[in-house]
Write a protein that holds these residues in place. Structure first.
Motif, PDB file in Angstrom:
ATOM      1  N   THR A   1       0.827  -1.203   0.000  1.00  0.00           N
ATOM      2  CA  THR A   1       0.000   0.000   0.000  1.00  0.00           C
ATOM      3  C   THR A   1       0.862   1.255   0.000  1.00  0.00           C
ATOM      4  O   THR A   1       0.609   2.199  -0.747  1.00  0.00           O
ATOM      5  CB  THR A   1      -0.919   0.017   1.233  1.00  0.00           C
ATOM      6  N   MET A   2       1.907   1.244   0.827  1.00  0.00           N
ATOM      7  CA  MET A   2       2.734   2.440   0.919  1.00  0.00           C
ATOM      8  C   MET A   2       3.514   2.675  -0.378  1.00  0.00           C
ATOM      9  O   MET A   2       3.657   3.811  -0.827  1.00  0.00           O
ATOM     10  CB  MET A   2       3.703   2.354   2.115  1.00  0.00           C
ATOM     11  N   LEU A   3       3.984   1.597  -0.974  1.00  0.00           N
ATOM     12  CA  LEU A   3       4.684   1.758  -2.257  1.00  0.00           C
ATOM     13  C   LEU A   3       3.726   2.304  -3.311  1.00  0.00           C
ATOM     14  O   LEU A   3       4.070   3.197  -4.092  1.00  0.00           O
ATOM     15  CB  LEU A   3       5.255   0.419  -2.730  1.00  0.00           C
ATOM     16  N   ALA A   4       2.504   1.762  -3.315  1.00  0.00           N
ATOM     17  CA  ALA A   4       1.517   2.230  -4.286  1.00  0.00           C
ATOM     18  C   ALA A   4       1.256   3.714  -4.085  1.00  0.00           C
ATOM     19  O   ALA A   4       1.168   4.488  -5.040  1.00  0.00           O
ATOM     20  CB  ALA A   4       0.223   1.430  -4.148  1.00  0.00           C
ATOM     21  N   MET A   5       1.172   4.112  -2.823  1.00  0.00           N
ATOM     22  CA  MET A   5       0.923   5.527  -2.525  1.00  0.00           C
ATOM     23  C   MET A   5       2.026   6.390  -3.122  1.00  0.00           C
ATOM     24  O   MET A   5       1.753   7.385  -3.798  1.00  0.00           O
ATOM     25  CB  MET A   5       0.891   5.680  -0.995  1.00  0.00           C
ATOM     26  N   SER A   6       3.285   5.996  -2.861  1.00  0.00           N
ATOM     27  CA  SER A   6       4.363   6.861  -3.333  1.00  0.00           C
ATOM     28  C   SER A   6       4.383   6.871  -4.861  1.00  0.00           C
ATOM     29  O   SER A   6       4.664   7.889  -5.479  1.00  0.00           O
ATOM     30  CB  SER A   6       5.705   6.424  -2.751  1.00  0.00           C
ATOM     31  N   MET A   7       4.042   5.732  -5.473  1.00  0.00           N
ATOM     32  CA  MET A   7       4.080   5.658  -6.929  1.00  0.00           C
ATOM     33  C   MET A   7       2.946   6.463  -7.558  1.00  0.00           C
ATOM     34  O   MET A   7       3.140   7.135  -8.567  1.00  0.00           O
ATOM     35  CB  MET A   7       3.970   4.201  -7.354  1.00  0.00           C
TER      36      MET A   7
END
Ligand SMILES: Nc1ncnc2c1ncn2[C@@H]1O[C@H](COP(=O)(O)OP(=O)(O)OP(=O)(O)O)[C@@H](O)[C@H]1O
Ligand SMILES: [Mg+2]
Lengths: 664, 342
Positions: free
Chosen positions: A269-275
């Motif tokens: 989720t956090m990676l998706a957010m940053s991306m």
């Protein structure tokens, strides 16, 4: 007894393999040394321009062809366009659903959710945070981001969990998958955008696909690891009761691996957010777009409002997904009393239920009646204040009282004494053949022939792509940022490992910093440092700092208490103990920290191309901005991947070298 | 009596060159030699035994002697290298996966050394696991699980998670989980060795009491000779993968097959652990006299000693209902104790 006997042959076969000098390795080393000498003697400097792979032109031609055929060719009409439309419709639909609810549902339910998983204070802060997003008139953009995120995370989990299960089931598949995931995780998120832009042009769908792929690794990896770590006796017990494989998987393995899978979900989720935020570069829309636009206009106030909205969203998502992961663990911990672990009092649970029910009821009515816009009268912008502060900071912090202290002199210092000399050393001081020779030697020493050869080939490829100079620029920035990060992180980590109080103090700060999507970090930094190479470097330092401190602390804390006491009993001073005992013992962990740091720094330095960071990042940014620069950008992207790969393998090799031989 | 578990010529050899290893073993080579020559580890070496209905068969051996491997082979959690095994009339080597699963669901259950409980399931769901796997409806299996929990003395603990219980209680859950499926054969792999001595003692007593009531067929693994004496109808002493002696506690104590076995018998506090019934002789046609002292079958030898020392009369061993089961003679007891002191 017999166990050690059994293990010994394997161990002794493994150890000398590392140290063995094959004739091949000697030959390679000799060739590398020859390259270094030739490089210096012949005093070549720039990588010959005529040696160029010429990848840019065909890529640009492909891009043009794709644009021209987007409406006619079967590749699009049959395959890609329907897919695009479907994905787009999915995102749109989710956005529409999100918009249907009355606005007050969001702050209330976020508040309640955080209250449930983290306690009252977190709940109250969550509520205020969501209201703040609405107040700054970012409600609609927030939905756009959230919808894109939602679909991306859903697809990542949909693909990732089965992939993780497959990797656990099949060792051969895992053998292929794991290095792939490793490679994926070393690539800066930014680079993922290029191939999808090439294929789809700009828009939400390439952003979605890039996000799904970028966010995939953690959930795959942790599902695999979680399933593998399910204790053998538990599985045996299940089999002993006559459970089928499927039953064991469903009833025992997956529930037992649940904490790991949820941890993976949180990371994904956090990676998706940053991306999703970075994907604003290719028109993903939403909050990222606002930050990007404001940054281009150097309107720090606007950028801050959108940036803070992103941070609020990221923190809420992070705490919430982490909370869910730990919630299931509650009551299952080893014999704690029910409230000691911060779980809820019964009264709170009841209150949460009632408020939730009431809000849901009101929402149902409100949803039909309307109320789905954030009310105008609640709006309040703080951008002007931020701009005032920025102006003040520029005027006053740049050179405080003409004393030679301030952000200006600091950035001059870093530029004049660190970045520029290093860049010049790397790009012209050391001739390129010598650089390749040194790289090969480094690889040989760190791991062996394969890495040495690999680094040699990768470096040559970088030159062949026509990216030598830009890569050396990026490398110089990366190394400077890493050095600065280390200089700050190691003392902090040492202090944290010695003092629990200090650790408690900095932990929340680091945790907060770690949650901020990389791109947003640039906003406060350009406030203080204008544009150029320095803001990129500073942002990288801030971005990489939490992990570096954490690993230093962790590495030092792992040093067993007995070793400490033994050192002290020989009369070692604190400093001697640190230098002679603790740091050497923690060295592998510190090297892992350096590895992580380099990866984070590189990712950030590349993004900083946007604010004048130059180097490979600028080429990539251009590729995403102008369709005629895709070819160059593609080349730069490959160079970034190669650079990341070299640095990653090199530092990991050194980390493994530093590890004391494993017990048999 | 019909044997429930039959094992003959069972081998488990870890490694590649199993045939070579077996040949070496047949020539009398020991574990270290075989390992040095073939890189194979003979974990179970030509083991043969039967267990009869209602019998408690204890396998005693030191760490690494291959006990776990043996019991895992017999339950086919791992594949044996050679040998014939039969459980409840099913030949395991021929059994298909489905047949094996069926056998496990209805006929056998296992209690593990480190409990093997499911931390993500409540105690009651742990106990109901076997039934759930069989497809028993939720209410029914919970009812049964709570019944069994009462039997093992964990009434009211059903809604806790296993980690919230003490070690002894956790193993009671393990026991309840095995009992819930009403298996014919129960395998115990060192179930009490992770518990501290007092709790271990309690659990042993409880198992003895339960066994009198339930009369299951039990294969029990332990490295504790005292535990073996306390529980066993028959004991097998295992060393380096092979059985060195199989016999009743009385036989083992009075006629140890070799010095290895004797070493165990000499350390055991026999009078304290041996139940009175283990040394008794059948009543036959001896006419019981009213004045003879009586004792129960679970009482230790020690508790009968005062009678045996003070008067020249046999002690009558009775079951819980007071029916005579056998006679304890002074000479037998003296012989065992003397052996023990030597
Ligand atoms: N999967 C395996 N591969 C190779 N060797 C094994 C394997 N499992 C067990 N062994 C070896 O077989 C021997 C017997 O092991 P086993 O676990 O049966 O002993 P045990 O009598 O149960 O001992 P403990 O009292 O420690 O549980 C040991 O030497 C062990 O190292
Ligand atoms: Mg064992």
């Amino acid at each position: 007894m017999s166990q050690t006997v059994a293990a010994e042959p394997g161990a002794s076969a493994g150890a000398p393999a590392v140290r063995r000098r094959s004739p091949f390795a000697v030959g390679l080393a000799a060739a590398a040394v020859a390259l270094v000498i030739v490089g210096f003697v012949a005093s070549v400097d720039a990588f010959p321009e005529s040696w160029n792979l010429g990848l840019a032109d065909p890529i640009d031609r492909t891009r043009r062809w794709l644009i021209n055929n987007q409406t006619s060719h079967w590749l699009y009409t049959v395959l890609l366009n329907p897919l695009t439309d479907l994905a787009d419709a999915g995102i749109r639909q989710l956005e529409a659903i999100l918009r249907w609810f009355p606005w007050y549902v969001y702050p209330v339910f976020c508040g309640l959710g955080l209250w449930r998983v983290r306690g009252r204070v977190a709940g109250a802060l969550g509520l205020c945070g969501v209201v703040l997003i609405g107040m700054t008139d970012l409600w609609q953009q927030g939905f756009a981001t959230l919808a894109l995120m939602g679909v991306a995370v859903f697809l990542s989990l949909l693909a990732g969990i089965p992939l993780g299960i497959a990797a656990w089931r099949n060792d051969r598949f895992a053998g292929v998958l794991r290095p792939t995931l490793d490679a994926m995780q070393t690539m800066p998120g930014f680079v993922y955008l290029i191939p999808f832009v090439l294929l789809f042009g700009i828009g939400r769908v390439p952003a979605l696909i890039a996000t799904v792929i970028f966010a995939l690794p953690p959930v795959v990896r942790l599902t695999d690891v979680g399933l593998r770590n399910v204790p053998g006796p538990m599985v045996e017990a299940s089999e002993m009761f006559g459970a089928t494989d499927r039953q064991t998987l469903r009833l025992v393995r997956i529930p037992a691996a649940r904490p790991a899978i949820l941890a993976g979900t949180n990371q994904t989720t956090m990676l998706a957010m940053s991306m999703v935020v970075i994907a604003a570069f290719i028109g993903s829309g939403g909050l990222g777009q606002d930050v990007l636009r404001a940054m281009r206009d150097i309107d720090v106030g606007e950028a801050s409002e959108a940036g803070i909205a992103i941070v609020i969203m990221a923190i809420i998502l992070d705490r919430f997904t982490r909370g869910i992961a730990t919630l299931g663990e509650r009551g299952r911990g080893p014999r704690t009393n029910a409230h000691a672990d911060g779980s809820l009092r019964a009264a709170d649970t009841v209150a949460i239920r009632w408020i939730a029910a009431a809000t849901a009821l009101v929402a149902l009515v409100g949803g039909i009646v309307g109320h789905n816009r954030f009310p105008e009268w609640l709006q309040w912008h703080y951008a002007p204040y931020i701009n005032d502060i920025t102006a003040w900071a520029r005027d006053n912090l740049y050179d405080i009282g003409n004393s030679g202290i301030g952000t200006g002199p600091l950035s001059d210092f870093i530029t004049v004494y660190m970045v520029t000399p290093l860049r010049e050393l790397l790009s012209s001081g050391i001739p390129w053949p010598a650089m390749i020779g040194l790289g090969v030697l480094g690889g040989l020493l760190a791991r062996g022939v394969t890495l040495g050869l690999g680094i040699g080939v990768a470096l040559f490829l970088i030159g062949w792509l026509g990216m030598w100079e830009l890569s050396m620029d990026t490398l110089a920035q990366t190394l400077v940022a890493v050095a600065v990060t280390l200089a700050i992180a190691v003392p902090l980590g040492i202090q944290a490992s010695h003092s629990d109080r200090f650790q408690k103090l900095i932990d929340p700060v680091l945790d907060f910093l770690q949650t901020i999507p990389s791109f947003v970090l640039l906003v406060p930094v350009i406030t203080l440092f204008h544009v150029g190479r320095i803001p990129g470097i500073i942002a990288s330092v801030v971005y990489a700092l939490p992990g570096a401190v954490h690993y230093t602390d962790l590495g030092l804390r792992r040093v067993p208490a007995e070793v400490h006491e033994a050192a002290t009993s020989f009369g070692a001073t604190r400093w001697q103990r640190l230098r002679r005992v603790e740091l050497p013992l923690a060295a592998p962990e510190l090297m892992v920290a350096v590895n992580q740091m380099i990866m984070l720094v590189l990712a950030m330095v590349v993004i900083a191309g946007l604010v004048g960071g130059g180097g490979l990042g600028l080429e990539t940014v251009n590729a995403l901005r102008r369709s005629d620069a895709v070819g160059r950008g593609f080349e730069a992207g490959i160079a970034i991947v190669l650079l990341a790969g070299i640095l990653d393998r090199l530092t990991r090799g050194v980390a493994d070298r530093l590890r004391p031989p494993a017990a048999a | 009596m019909e044997p429930i578990v039959t094992v003959s010529g069972l081998w488990k050899i870890f490694g590649k060159k199993v045939d070579a290893a077996r040949e070496l073993a047949a020539e009398g080579a020991d574990r270290e030699q075989i390992q040095a020559e073939t890189d194979c580890l003979v974990a179970v070496r030509d083991v043969t035994f039967d267990v009869h209905a209602g019998e408690t068969f204890v396998v005693m051996g030191l760490s690494g002697s291959g006990k776990s491997t043996l019991v895992r082979c017999v339950s086919r959690l791992i594949e044996p290298t050679f040998g014939h095994m039969e459980v409840c009339g099913t030949i395991l080597a021929d059994a298909s996966d489905t047949a094996l699963r069926e056998l496990r669901r209805s006929k056998m259950a296992m209690v593990f050394q480190h409990f093997g409980l499911f931390p993500h399931r409540r105690v009651v769901d742990n106990v109901a696991y076997g039934l759930e796997v069989q497809g028993v409806a939720r209410d029914e299996r919970h009812e049964r699980a709570r019944e069994v929990l009462t039997t093992v003395g964990l009434d009211g603990w059903g809604d806790h998670y296993p980690q919230q219980l003490s070690g002894g209680m956790q193993q009671r859950v393990g026991l309840a989980r095995a009992l819930a499926v009403e298996p014919e054969v129960l395998f115990f792999d060192e179930p009490f060795s992770a518990l501290d001595p007092l709790i271990r003692r309690d659990m042993q007593d409880e198992l003895v009491t339960l066994q009198i009531e339930l009369q299951r067929t039990i294969v029990f693994i332990t490295h504790d000779f005292a535990e073996a004496l306390r529980l066993a109808d028959r004991i097998a002493i295992m060393r380096d993968g092979a059985f060195t002696q199989v016999g009743t506690p009385l036989e083992i104590l009075t006629q140890p097959a070799d010095d290895y076995v004797r070493a165990f018998t000499q350390d055991a506090p026999i009078a304290k652990v041996l139940p009175a019934c283990s040394l008794m002789r059948p009543v036959g046609d001896v006419a019981l006299e009213e004045s003879w002292p009586r004792t129960t079958e679970t009482a230790t030898l020690e508790s009968a000693l005062p009678f045996l020392l003070s008067e020249h009369r046999p002690v009558v061993v009775c079951n819980a209902d007071g029916d005579p089961l056998g006679l304890l003679h002074q000479d037998d007891v003296a012989a065992v104790l003397e052996q023990n002191l030597r």
